[in-house]
Design a protein around this motif. Sequence first.
Motif, PDB file in Angstrom:
ATOM      1  N   ALA A 142       0.833  -1.209   0.000  1.00 34.03           N
ATOM      2  CA  ALA A 142       0.000   0.000   0.000  1.00 34.03           C
ATOM      3  C   ALA A 142       0.863   1.253   0.000  1.00 34.03           C
ATOM      4  CB  ALA A 142      -0.923  -0.006   1.217  1.00 34.03           C
ATOM      5  N   ILE A 143       1.986   1.206   0.716  1.00 37.76           N
ATOM      6  CA  ILE A 143       2.906   2.348   0.732  1.00 37.76           C
ATOM      7  C   ILE A 143       3.461   2.590  -0.667  1.00 37.76           C
ATOM      8  CG2 ILE A 143       5.163   3.124   1.559  1.00 37.76           C
ATOM      9  CD1 ILE A 143       4.475   1.755   4.237  1.00 37.76           C
ATOM     10  N   ALA A 144       3.849   1.523  -1.348  1.00 34.36           N
ATOM     11  CA  ALA A 144       4.381   1.644  -2.706  1.00 34.36           C
ATOM     12  C   ALA A 144       3.316   2.183  -3.657  1.00 34.36           C
ATOM     13  CB  ALA A 144       4.894   0.286  -3.191  1.00 34.36           C
ATOM     14  N   LEU A 145       2.094   1.654  -3.553  1.00 35.53           N
ATOM     15  CA  LEU A 145       1.009   2.107  -4.415  1.00 35.53           C
ATOM     16  C   LEU A 145       0.675   3.567  -4.156  1.00 35.53           C
ATOM     17  CD1 LEU A 145      -1.000   1.228  -6.586  1.00 35.53           C
ATOM     18  CD2 LEU A 145      -2.584   0.566  -4.766  1.00 35.53           C
ATOM     19  N   GLY A 146       0.681   3.961  -2.892  1.00 37.06           N
ATOM     20  CA  GLY A 146       0.396   5.349  -2.554  1.00 37.06           C
ATOM     21  C   GLY A 146       1.464   6.288  -3.075  1.00 37.06           C
ATOM     22  N   THR A 147       2.714   5.849  -3.048  1.00 32.47           N
ATOM     23  CA  THR A 147       3.805   6.656  -3.572  1.00 32.47           C
ATOM     24  C   THR A 147       3.637   6.892  -5.067  1.00 32.47           C
ATOM     25  OG1 THR A 147       5.293   5.749  -1.889  1.00 32.47           O
ATOM     26  CG2 THR A 147       6.315   6.810  -3.786  1.00 32.47           C
ATOM     27  N   VAL A 148       3.206   5.858  -5.775  1.00 31.81           N
ATOM     28  CA  VAL A 148       2.942   6.000  -7.208  1.00 31.81           C
ATOM     29  C   VAL A 148       1.778   6.954  -7.442  1.00 31.81           C
ATOM     30  CG1 VAL A 148       2.156   4.778  -9.274  1.00 31.81           C
ATOM     31  CG2 VAL A 148       3.899   3.746  -7.813  1.00 31.81           C
ATOM     32  N   LEU A 149       0.716   6.817  -6.629  1.00 32.36           N
ATOM     33  CA  LEU A 149      -0.446   7.695  -6.761  1.00 32.36           C
ATOM     34  C   LEU A 149      -0.050   9.153  -6.603  1.00 32.36           C
ATOM     35  CD1 LEU A 149      -3.596   8.061  -6.884  1.00 32.36           C
ATOM     36  CD2 LEU A 149      -3.560   7.907  -4.385  1.00 32.36           C
ATOM     37  N   ASP A 150       0.872   9.447  -5.688  1.00 30.08           N
ATOM     38  CA  ASP A 150       1.293  10.821  -5.460  1.00 30.08           C
ATOM     39  C   ASP A 150       2.069  11.382  -6.651  1.00 30.08           C
ATOM     40  OD1 ASP A 150       0.177  10.619  -2.958  1.00 30.08           O
ATOM     41  OD2 ASP A 150       2.060  10.157  -1.952  1.00 30.08           O
ATOM     42  N   GLY A 151       2.801  10.514  -7.360  1.00 28.79           N
ATOM     43  CA  GLY A 151       3.680  11.001  -8.409  1.00 28.79           C
ATOM     44  C   GLY A 151       3.085  11.045  -9.797  1.00 28.79           C
ATOM     45  N   VAL A 152       2.039  10.284 -10.059  1.00 29.64           N
ATOM     46  CA  VAL A 152       1.507  10.177 -11.424  1.00 29.64           C
ATOM     47  C   VAL A 152       0.889  11.482 -11.941  1.00 29.64           C
ATOM     48  CG1 VAL A 152      -0.342   9.119 -12.773  1.00 29.64           C
ATOM     49  CG2 VAL A 152       1.243   7.682 -11.495  1.00 29.64           C
ATOM     50  N   PRO A 153       0.042  12.198 -11.176  1.00 28.93           N
ATOM     51  CA  PRO A 153      -0.587  13.401 -11.742  1.00 28.93           C
ATOM     52  C   PRO A 153       0.409  14.426 -12.258  1.00 28.93           C
ATOM     53  CG  PRO A 153      -1.674  12.780  -9.695  1.00 28.93           C
ATOM     54  CD  PRO A 153      -0.439  11.925  -9.809  1.00 28.93           C
ATOM     55  N   GLU A 154       1.457  14.717 -11.472  1.00 24.98           N
ATOM     56  CA  GLU A 154       2.417  15.723 -11.907  1.00 24.98           C
ATOM     57  C   GLU A 154       3.220  15.246 -13.119  1.00 24.98           C
ATOM     58  OE1 GLU A 154       5.728  14.615  -8.455  1.00 24.98           O
ATOM     59  OE2 GLU A 154       4.299  16.240  -8.155  1.00 24.98           O
ATOM     60  N   SER A 155       3.436  13.940 -13.229  1.00 24.71           N
ATOM     61  CA  SER A 155       4.160  13.418 -14.386  1.00 24.71           C
ATOM     62  C   SER A 155       3.325  13.518 -15.662  1.00 24.71           C
ATOM     63  CB  SER A 155       4.559  11.955 -14.144  1.00 24.71           C
ATOM     64  OG  SER A 155       5.462  11.853 -13.062  1.00 24.71           O
ATOM     65  N   VAL A 156       2.039  13.230 -15.556  1.00 26.88           N
ATOM     66  CA  VAL A 156       1.142  13.375 -16.714  1.00 26.88           C
ATOM     67  C   VAL A 156       1.127  14.829 -17.177  1.00 26.88           C
ATOM     68  CG1 VAL A 156      -1.248  13.249 -17.487  1.00 26.88           C
ATOM     69  CG2 VAL A 156      -0.292  11.411 -16.092  1.00 26.88           C
ATOM     70  N   VAL A 157       1.076  15.751 -16.228  1.00 23.44           N
ATOM     71  CA  VAL A 157       1.088  17.171 -16.562  1.00 23.44           C
ATOM     72  C   VAL A 157       2.394  17.553 -17.243  1.00 23.44           C
ATOM     73  CG1 VAL A 157       1.181  19.488 -15.580  1.00 23.44           C
ATOM     74  CG2 VAL A 157      -0.534  17.874 -14.792  1.00 23.44           C
ATOM     75  N   LEU A 158       3.503  17.034 -16.739  1.00 26.81           N
ATOM     76  CA  LEU A 158       4.801  17.332 -17.341  1.00 26.81           C
ATOM     77  C   LEU A 158       4.824  16.890 -18.799  1.00 26.81           C
ATOM     78  CD1 LEU A 158       7.682  18.355 -17.008  1.00 26.81           C
ATOM     79  CD2 LEU A 158       8.328  16.089 -16.167  1.00 26.81           C
ATOM     80  N   LEU A 183      10.303   5.087 -12.652  1.00 27.00           N
ATOM     81  CA  LEU A 183       9.980   4.537 -13.972  1.00 27.00           C
ATOM     82  C   LEU A 183       8.493   4.679 -14.294  1.00 27.00           C
ATOM     83  CD1 LEU A 183      12.168   1.297 -14.081  1.00 27.00           C
ATOM     84  CD2 LEU A 183      12.487   3.406 -15.382  1.00 27.00           C
ATOM     85  N   VAL A 184       7.645   4.404 -13.305  1.00 31.65           N
ATOM     86  CA  VAL A 184       6.203   4.551 -13.521  1.00 31.65           C
ATOM     87  C   VAL A 184       5.860   6.005 -13.836  1.00 31.65           C
ATOM     88  CG1 VAL A 184       3.942   4.435 -12.418  1.00 31.65           C
ATOM     89  CG2 VAL A 184       5.557   2.561 -12.134  1.00 31.65           C
ATOM     90  N   SER A 185       6.490   6.934 -13.134  1.00 29.09           N
ATOM     91  CA  SER A 185       6.238   8.355 -13.378  1.00 29.09           C
ATOM     92  C   SER A 185       6.690   8.751 -14.781  1.00 29.09           C
ATOM     93  CB  SER A 185       6.969   9.198 -12.329  1.00 29.09           C
ATOM     94  OG  SER A 185       6.481   8.932 -11.030  1.00 29.09           O
ATOM     95  N   ALA A 186       7.831   8.212 -15.222  1.00 28.34           N
ATOM     96  CA  ALA A 186       8.322   8.504 -16.566  1.00 28.34           C
ATOM     97  C   ALA A 186       7.360   7.970 -17.623  1.00 28.34           C
ATOM     98  CB  ALA A 186       9.712   7.912 -16.759  1.00 28.34           C
ATOM     99  N   VAL A 187       6.851   6.765 -17.410  1.00 28.74           N
ATOM    100  CA  VAL A 187       5.873   6.187 -18.335  1.00 28.74           C
ATOM    101  C   VAL A 187       4.608   7.040 -18.357  1.00 28.74           C
ATOM    102  CG1 VAL A 187       4.365   4.215 -18.745  1.00 28.74           C
ATOM    103  CG2 VAL A 187       6.764   3.841 -18.154  1.00 28.74           C
ATOM    104  N   ALA A 188       4.177   7.527 -17.184  1.00 28.95           N
ATOM    105  CA  ALA A 188       2.986   8.373 -17.106  1.00 28.95           C
ATOM    106  C   ALA A 188       3.179   9.660 -17.902  1.00 28.95           C
ATOM    107  CB  ALA A 188       2.665   8.698 -15.650  1.00 28.95           C
ATOM    108  N   ALA A 189       4.385  10.231 -17.845  1.00 27.46           N
ATOM    109  CA  ALA A 189       4.666  11.434 -18.621  1.00 27.46           C
ATOM    110  C   ALA A 189       4.599  11.145 -20.116  1.00 27.46           C
ATOM    111  CB  ALA A 189       6.037  11.991 -18.254  1.00 27.46           C
TER     112      ALA A 189
END
Length: 242
Positions: A103-119, A171-177
């Motif tokens: 859950a900690i790992a999933l939450g960390t991804v949740l926090d990072g995805v929106p800003e990466s998509v915006v980037l 890596l997940v954040s980069a893919v989201a961007a």
Amino acid sequence: MEGFWWGLVGSSSLVLGALLVLWRTPSRRLTGLIMAFGAGVLISAVAYDLVEDASESAGGWLLLAGLAAGALTFFVGDLLIDRSGGDHRKRSTGAQSSGAGGAIALGTVLDGVPESVVLGSTLVGGGGVSIAVLVAVFVSNLPEAMAATVGLRQAGMSTVRLLSLWGSTTLVSAVAAGIGYAALAGAPPEILAVVQAFAAGALLTMLVDTMIPEASQFGGPVTGLVTVLGFASAFGLSAIGG
């Protein structure tokens, strides 16, 4: 791939923040002040590089709907993750010891995805990446990773697991961007504006939930001043870029 690489640059500070803590654990006050600066930077990026830009292409009610949808989506997702053991995931106090690693790992991804998509979305139109948003993502990720790494180490997480967590999140954040760029390329301006508003709502909710409490608790009396410094720095970059 262009979106992916810029996303990788912006999210690489997650790994950098973890490495800094593994090298030398900072004081809680320093972590809180860095968190305050990052929060100010991100607030400025939300205001001037997301909402203001979006307002040029969409009406007020459409933007309000996007903001509300982004905020509610993050709130519900974060609530579910918290109830699964991911609460306090970015605290520097070691409170994560009572949580669940997944859950900690999933939450960390949740926090990072929106800003990466915006980037990634800032590349739409061929004008290149927004430097202000890139700096905001990089600077805000750094203290988040530092605070969380301090807490996760105190909770007993090994160095290998820590680096795996932040490496996979990067890596997940980069893919989201990359997906953000690919999905929005050629989209009507109104759609892009709604996506920007959606991300703005999610980011503001994340800020109040994960960054500002840590900054306020440990930053001391100058926390507000440091937050304004971060806001002014990002605004200056945005103004120069404009």
